[in-house]
Design a protein around this motif. Structure first.
Motif, PDB file in Angstrom:
ATOM      1  N   LEU A   1      -1.896   6.670   6.641  1.00 43.19           N
ATOM      2  CA  LEU A   1      -0.463   6.602   6.406  1.00 43.19           C
ATOM      3  C   LEU A   1      -0.058   5.139   6.325  1.00 43.19           C
ATOM      4  CD1 LEU A   1       2.334   7.996   6.199  1.00 43.19           C
ATOM      5  CD2 LEU A   1       2.483   7.773   8.706  1.00 43.19           C
ATOM      6  N   THR A   2       0.537   4.749   5.224  1.00 45.96           N
ATOM      7  CA  THR A   2       0.998   3.378   5.053  1.00 45.96           C
ATOM      8  C   THR A   2       2.503   3.377   4.831  1.00 45.96           C
ATOM      9  OG1 THR A   2       0.450   3.507   2.688  1.00 45.96           O
ATOM     10  CG2 THR A   2      -1.185   2.532   4.146  1.00 45.96           C
ATOM     11  N   TRP A   3       3.162   2.236   5.132  1.00 40.57           N
ATOM     12  CA  TRP A   3       4.614   2.212   5.044  1.00 40.57           C
ATOM     13  C   TRP A   3       5.124   0.790   4.854  1.00 40.57           C
ATOM     14  CZ3 TRP A   3       6.577  -0.837   8.892  1.00 40.57           C
ATOM     15  CH2 TRP A   3       5.787  -1.011  10.024  1.00 40.57           C
ATOM     16  N   ASN A   4       6.372   0.695   4.397  1.00 39.51           N
ATOM     17  CA  ASN A   4       7.123  -0.554   4.303  1.00 39.51           C
ATOM     18  C   ASN A   4       8.554  -0.313   4.772  1.00 39.51           C
ATOM     19  OD1 ASN A   4       4.997  -1.165   1.876  1.00 39.51           O
ATOM     20  ND2 ASN A   4       5.793  -3.078   2.758  1.00 39.51           N
ATOM     21  N   ALA A   5       9.135  -1.297   5.460  1.00 39.43           N
ATOM     22  CA  ALA A   5      10.538  -1.249   5.866  1.00 39.43           C
ATOM     23  C   ALA A   5      11.115  -2.650   5.705  1.00 39.43           C
ATOM     24  CB  ALA A   5      10.671  -0.774   7.315  1.00 39.43           C
ATOM     25  N   GLU A   6      12.171  -2.781   4.882  1.00 40.72           N
ATOM     26  CA  GLU A   6      12.700  -4.102   4.539  1.00 40.72           C
ATOM     27  C   GLU A   6      14.233  -4.079   4.534  1.00 40.72           C
ATOM     28  OE1 GLU A   6       8.813  -4.467   1.643  1.00 40.72           O
ATOM     29  OE2 GLU A   6      10.828  -4.255   0.784  1.00 40.72           O
ATOM     30  N   TYR A   7      14.806  -5.239   4.844  1.00 44.91           N
ATOM     31  CA  TYR A   7      16.257  -5.331   4.920  1.00 44.91           C
ATOM     32  C   TYR A   7      16.695  -6.730   4.514  1.00 44.91           C
ATOM     33  CZ  TYR A   7      20.897  -5.897   6.995  1.00 44.91           C
ATOM     34  OH  TYR A   7      22.221  -6.185   7.199  1.00 44.91           O
ATOM     35  N   ALA A   8      17.835  -6.810   3.801  1.00 46.19           N
ATOM     36  CA  ALA A   8      18.422  -8.091   3.418  1.00 46.19           C
ATOM     37  C   ALA A   8      19.929  -8.005   3.531  1.00 46.19           C
ATOM     38  CB  ALA A   8      18.019  -8.455   1.984  1.00 46.19           C
TER      39      ALA A   8
ATOM     40  N   SER B   1       0.817  -1.212   0.000  1.00 45.06           N
ATOM     41  CA  SER B   1       0.000   0.000   0.000  1.00 45.06           C
ATOM     42  C   SER B   1       0.846   1.255   0.000  1.00 45.06           C
ATOM     43  CB  SER B   1      -0.940   0.017   1.212  1.00 45.06           C
ATOM     44  OG  SER B   1      -1.941  -0.968   1.092  1.00 45.06           O
ATOM     45  N   SER B   2       2.075   1.195   0.526  1.00 45.24           N
ATOM     46  CA  SER B   2       2.932   2.375   0.526  1.00 45.24           C
ATOM     47  C   SER B   2       3.347   2.760  -0.889  1.00 45.24           C
ATOM     48  CB  SER B   2       4.175   2.124   1.385  1.00 45.24           C
ATOM     49  OG  SER B   2       4.968   1.088   0.826  1.00 45.24           O
ATOM     50  N   LEU B   3       3.320   1.804  -1.818  1.00 44.84           N
ATOM     51  CA  LEU B   3       3.690   2.083  -3.202  1.00 44.84           C
ATOM     52  C   LEU B   3       2.480   2.344  -4.081  1.00 44.84           C
ATOM     53  CD1 LEU B   3       6.204   0.473  -2.008  1.00 44.84           C
ATOM     54  CD2 LEU B   3       6.665  -0.186  -4.368  1.00 44.84           C
ATOM     55  N   TYR B   4       1.359   1.619  -3.815  1.00 47.56           N
ATOM     56  CA  TYR B   4       0.244   1.654  -4.757  1.00 47.56           C
ATOM     57  C   TYR B   4      -1.097   2.022  -4.128  1.00 47.56           C
ATOM     58  CZ  TYR B   4       3.605  -0.825  -7.673  1.00 47.56           C
ATOM     59  OH  TYR B   4       4.716  -1.173  -8.384  1.00 47.56           O
ATOM     60  N   GLY B   5      -1.147   2.234  -2.813  1.00 51.78           N
ATOM     61  CA  GLY B   5      -2.390   2.673  -2.200  1.00 51.78           C
ATOM     62  C   GLY B   5      -3.310   1.527  -1.835  1.00 51.78           C
TER      63      GLY B   5
ATOM     64  N   GLY C   1       5.283  -4.173   7.065  1.00 53.13           N
ATOM     65  CA  GLY C   1       4.469  -3.274   6.256  1.00 53.13           C
ATOM     66  C   GLY C   1       3.120  -3.012   6.877  1.00 53.13           C
ATOM     67  N   HIS C   2       2.605  -1.830   6.633  1.00 49.69           N
ATOM     68  CA  HIS C   2       1.262  -1.446   7.092  1.00 49.69           C
ATOM     69  C   HIS C   2       0.458  -1.040   5.864  1.00 49.69           C
ATOM     70  CE1 HIS C   2      -1.912   0.140   9.654  1.00 49.69           C
ATOM     71  NE2 HIS C   2      -1.874   1.284   8.986  1.00 49.69           N
TER      72      HIS C   2
ATOM     73  N   LEU D   1     -18.267   3.542   7.227  1.00 51.02           N
ATOM     74  CA  LEU D   1     -17.240   2.511   7.270  1.00 51.02           C
ATOM     75  C   LEU D   1     -15.835   3.110   7.265  1.00 51.02           C
ATOM     76  CD1 LEU D   1     -18.683  -0.115   4.752  1.00 51.02           C
ATOM     77  CD2 LEU D   1     -18.458  -0.395   7.234  1.00 51.02           C
ATOM     78  N   GLU D   2     -14.946   2.485   8.012  1.00 51.84           N
ATOM     79  CA  GLU D   2     -13.542   2.850   8.039  1.00 51.84           C
ATOM     80  C   GLU D   2     -12.750   1.876   7.160  1.00 51.84           C
ATOM     81  OE1 GLU D   2     -12.130   5.457   9.532  1.00 51.84           O
ATOM     82  OE2 GLU D   2     -14.123   6.140  10.163  1.00 51.84           O
ATOM     83  N   PRO D   3     -11.546   2.241   6.750  1.00 45.80           N
ATOM     84  CA  PRO D   3     -10.753   1.321   5.924  1.00 45.80           C
ATOM     85  C   PRO D   3     -10.330   0.081   6.694  1.00 45.80           C
ATOM     86  CG  PRO D   3      -9.437   3.209   6.569  1.00 45.80           C
ATOM     87  CD  PRO D   3     -10.841   3.524   6.973  1.00 45.80           C
ATOM     88  N   GLU D   4     -10.155  -1.016   5.974  1.00 48.87           N
ATOM     89  CA  GLU D   4      -9.569  -2.225   6.546  1.00 48.87           C
ATOM     90  C   GLU D   4      -8.056  -2.032   6.639  1.00 48.87           C
ATOM     91  OE1 GLU D   4     -12.705  -5.502   4.780  1.00 48.87           O
ATOM     92  OE2 GLU D   4     -11.024  -4.864   3.516  1.00 48.87           O
ATOM     93  N   LEU D   5      -7.459  -2.428   7.763  1.00 46.52           N
ATOM     94  CA  LEU D   5      -6.041  -2.183   8.025  1.00 46.52           C
ATOM     95  C   LEU D   5      -5.293  -3.496   8.206  1.00 46.52           C
ATOM     96  CD1 LEU D   5      -6.414   0.716  10.629  1.00 46.52           C
ATOM     97  CD2 LEU D   5      -6.092   0.916   8.161  1.00 46.52           C
ATOM     98  N   SER D   6      -4.047  -3.526   7.754  1.00 42.30           N
ATOM     99  CA  SER D   6      -3.243  -4.738   7.905  1.00 42.30           C
ATOM    100  C   SER D   6      -1.841  -4.393   8.395  1.00 42.30           C
ATOM    101  CB  SER D   6      -3.138  -5.492   6.579  1.00 42.30           C
ATOM    102  OG  SER D   6      -2.231  -4.864   5.704  1.00 42.30           O
ATOM    103  N   ASP D   7      -1.282  -5.300   9.206  1.00 47.12           N
ATOM    104  CA  ASP D   7       0.110  -5.225   9.635  1.00 47.12           C
ATOM    105  C   ASP D   7       0.774  -6.534   9.241  1.00 47.12           C
ATOM    106  OD1 ASP D   7       0.508  -2.629  11.092  1.00 47.12           O
ATOM    107  OD2 ASP D   7      -1.243  -3.401  12.173  1.00 47.12           O
ATOM    108  N   ASP D   8       1.754  -6.421   8.337  1.00 48.91           N
ATOM    109  CA  ASP D   8       2.346  -7.570   7.679  1.00 48.91           C
ATOM    110  C   ASP D   8       3.806  -7.709   8.090  1.00 48.91           C
ATOM    111  OD1 ASP D   8       2.428  -9.593   5.422  1.00 48.91           O
ATOM    112  OD2 ASP D   8       3.874  -8.147   4.648  1.00 48.91           O
TER     113      ASP D   8
END
Length: 588
Positions: A369-376, A134-138, A390-391, A410-417
């Motif tokens: 507000l949505t976000w992603n944080a990744e590490y390799a 969602s942080s990239l494409y909504g 990610g949120h 209605l409110e948006p559906e939210l996810s924590d990944d």
């Protein structure tokens, strides 16, 4: 009777002999980070279905391509053209974002994109990104993203073919393109129709389908940058049975058009502006009922390469109009939303990282507000460890708000990944990957039968693991994945519908001189559906691509080789053992 397992073992053994490999160039992807990066540098899991695999599959729609991919549960109400859903990594059917050349084609009314109308003949490759984006494409990208990259020409070419098979299925296509110093252009037209079969387990009525698809594009080099015009459309008729088993049919049309300007400012900076229009239209032929969704959007992105940092920033604006009429009532509503985003891809030494954030503003519910944080980290030449958080969110659509039982509050559906990954490369040709994932979804929109209205009253807990092995050579490709997951209602721990807890997918391709053979296997555990438990099943497809003289080619597919009786949606038959063939000509 010949033992089915003996048949399967014999086929795999025949394909697995005389394997040989010499190396292949790395694949470039664009969906995972909105920028072009090598597939090997992607931190999150990405699957690419290339043109060679698409042709060998002889699939009739996108859904048939996706069903043999690990982590995707495909449910459909019968055969060709029928309503189809994708459940990615245990999430809901409307939690997967579908793009055509980066342009959103999910409708603004209800459900996911109409992947059952996307003809493989127009597709160059499919990029599947698992995990929230969602942080990239909504909105909608809670489970992941499927990006269809349409065909492009690297040299002048002409392809054409006709085919047919079981269920009085007939198809034909024409594809052409040209490329020169001034730019490139091309077009693909595909037509197919099927008399169908008895879709419902409680009815003997056959239901058919037809589809006319077209994809055209043109790209022109100029002083201000590269200007590209793209247009895709699928239209036709779907026959089906309603709840009372009455034979009905509806006309449909899906469209996506985009005007894109790419400009390279210098070696480090470039910008891209995309103006797009998408529509999804369904019209009933036995009544005045209809569903329509039209979206105009502007997507701007600016990229800056600083060596160890690949920065991107941009803005998104959209105006969406959705209307519907069902049983004499309906709605006609307009929704506007806007967003800004910022992201950074970081690479230094053995380390890679990606961070992204997006601020979305909807006139229907407010901001998110949505976000992603990744590490390799590459531990050495063979081992890589990765992790990501990610949120994401899904905005309530027009049907949620104004349809039957709709609720404007209605409110948006939210996810924590969260994801963890381990990769091991025993050789340059082999890859072993273990992926662990979890996704907690809050404020799921469900129907409250006490008040007959939709509310944010549900939640989901998804826990899963995927273990995969790949071998890729010039003459032999083998890929196997096993997925074990639980997708439960967070309140009572009951299983979510139409999602298997265990699946095994195997895809094998063997080259025999100029010819190719392929086997695709899907072993799926049982799944819950409305008032029913759908039993486990094993699906085996056998494909062959035979090179004939003078640039002619024969493709053959045996669907459901073991003649398994199975359902992916309760009460709807899937195709029995069947066969399809296509003969084609290509100038290059």
């Amino acid at each position: 009777m010949i033992d089915r397992h003996l048949i399967l073992t014999s086929v795999l053994a025949a394909l697995a002999t005389a394997a040989h490999a010499n190396g292949a160039p790395d694949t470039i992807i664009v969906t995972a980070t909105r920028t072009a990066v090598p597939l090997a540098d992607a931190i999150v899991p990405v699957t690419v279905i290339g043109r060679e695999q698409i042709e060998l599959s002889l699939a009739t729609d996108l859904a048939e391509l996706l069903r043999f991919e690990a982590g995707l549960d495909v449910g459909r109400n019968g055969g060709a053209g029928q309503a189809t859903s994708v459940f990615m990594r245990g999430t809901e059917s409307n939690h997967t974002l579908v793009l055509v050349d980066g342009v959103r084609v999910n409708p603004g009314t209800i459900g996911g994109a109409a992947i059952q109308h996307l003809a493989p003949e127009i597709i160059e490759r499919v990029e599947i990104v698992k995990g929230t984006r969602s942080s990239l494409y909504g909105t909608d990208a809670i489970g992941g993203v499927i990006n269809i990259i349409t065909r492009r020409s690297t040299a002048p070419f002409l392809e054409a073919g006709v085919g047919g098979g079981s269920f009085r299925h007939r198809t034909g296509f024409l594809s052409t393109g040209s490329k020169s110093d001034w730019g490139e252009a091309g077009a693909t037209i595909n037509w197919q129709e099927s008399a169908g079969y008895r879709l419902r387990t409680d009815s003997d009525i056959d239901r058919g389908y037809d589809n006319l698809s077209a994809n055209v594009y043109g790209r022109r080099h100029s002083a201000i940058g590269d200007l590209t015009l793209r247009y895709w459309q699928a239209s036709g008729n779907v026959e089906y049975l309603d709840f009372f088993l009455s034979p009905l049919d509806q006309d449909y049309r899906n469209q996506s058009a985009a005007l894109e300007l790419d400009r390279e400012i210098d070696d480090r900076m470039q910008t891209k502006l995309v103006l797009s229009y998408t529509s999804d239209e369904i019209e009933q032929n036995q009544s005045a009922d209809f569903v329509e969704s039209h979206r105009y959007a502007l997507d701007w992105q600016y990229d800056l390469d600083l060596g160890t940092h690949a920065l991107s920033a941009g803005a998104f604006l959209a105006d969406e109009r959705a209307s519907s009429r069902s049983f004499g009532s309906g709605f006609d509503e307009d929704t506007e939303y806007r967003a800004v985003f910022l992201q950074d891809g970081i690479a230094f030494g053995r380390h890679r990282a990606f961070v992204a954030a997006r601020y979305s503003d909807y006139d229907s519910f407010g901001t998110e507000l949505t976000w992603n944080a990744e590490y390799a980290i590459d531990l050495n030449d063979r081992w890589t460890l990765s992790a990501g958080l990610g949120h994401g969110f899904r905005a309530p659509d027009a049907t949620d708000r104004f349809g039957f039982g709709g609720n404007v509050d209605l409110e948006p559906e939210l996810s924590d990944d969260a994801q963890l990954g381990v990769e091991f490369r025993p050789t340059d040709r082999q890859l072993v990957r273990l992926e662990l994932y979890r996704n907690d979804i809050e404020d799921l929109i469900e129907f409250d039968f006490a008040d007959f209205v939709l509310r944010n009253i549900a939640g989901a807990e998804i826990r899963g693991a995927q273990l995969g092995y790949e071998y890729a050579g010039d003459r032999f490709v083998f890929k196997a994945d096993f997925v074990s997951q639980r997708a439960d209602n967070a309140a009572d721990k009951s299983r979510l519908l139409r999602r298997a807890e265990e699946t095994l997918t195997v895809n094998v391709m063997k080259r025999l001189g100029p010819h190719q053979l392929g086997v695709s296997i899907l072993a799926s555990g049982d799944r819950e559906d409305f008032a029913a438990t759908l039993p486990s099943y094993a699906l085996v497809n056998l494909t062959a691509q035979l090179s004939l003289r003078d640039r002619w080619q024969l493709n053959v597919r045996i669907e459901n080789l073991l003649d398994e009786e199975y359902e992916t949606a309760a009460g709807f038959r899937m195709p029995e053992q069947s066969a399809f063939a296509e003969i084609s000509y290509r100038s290059k």
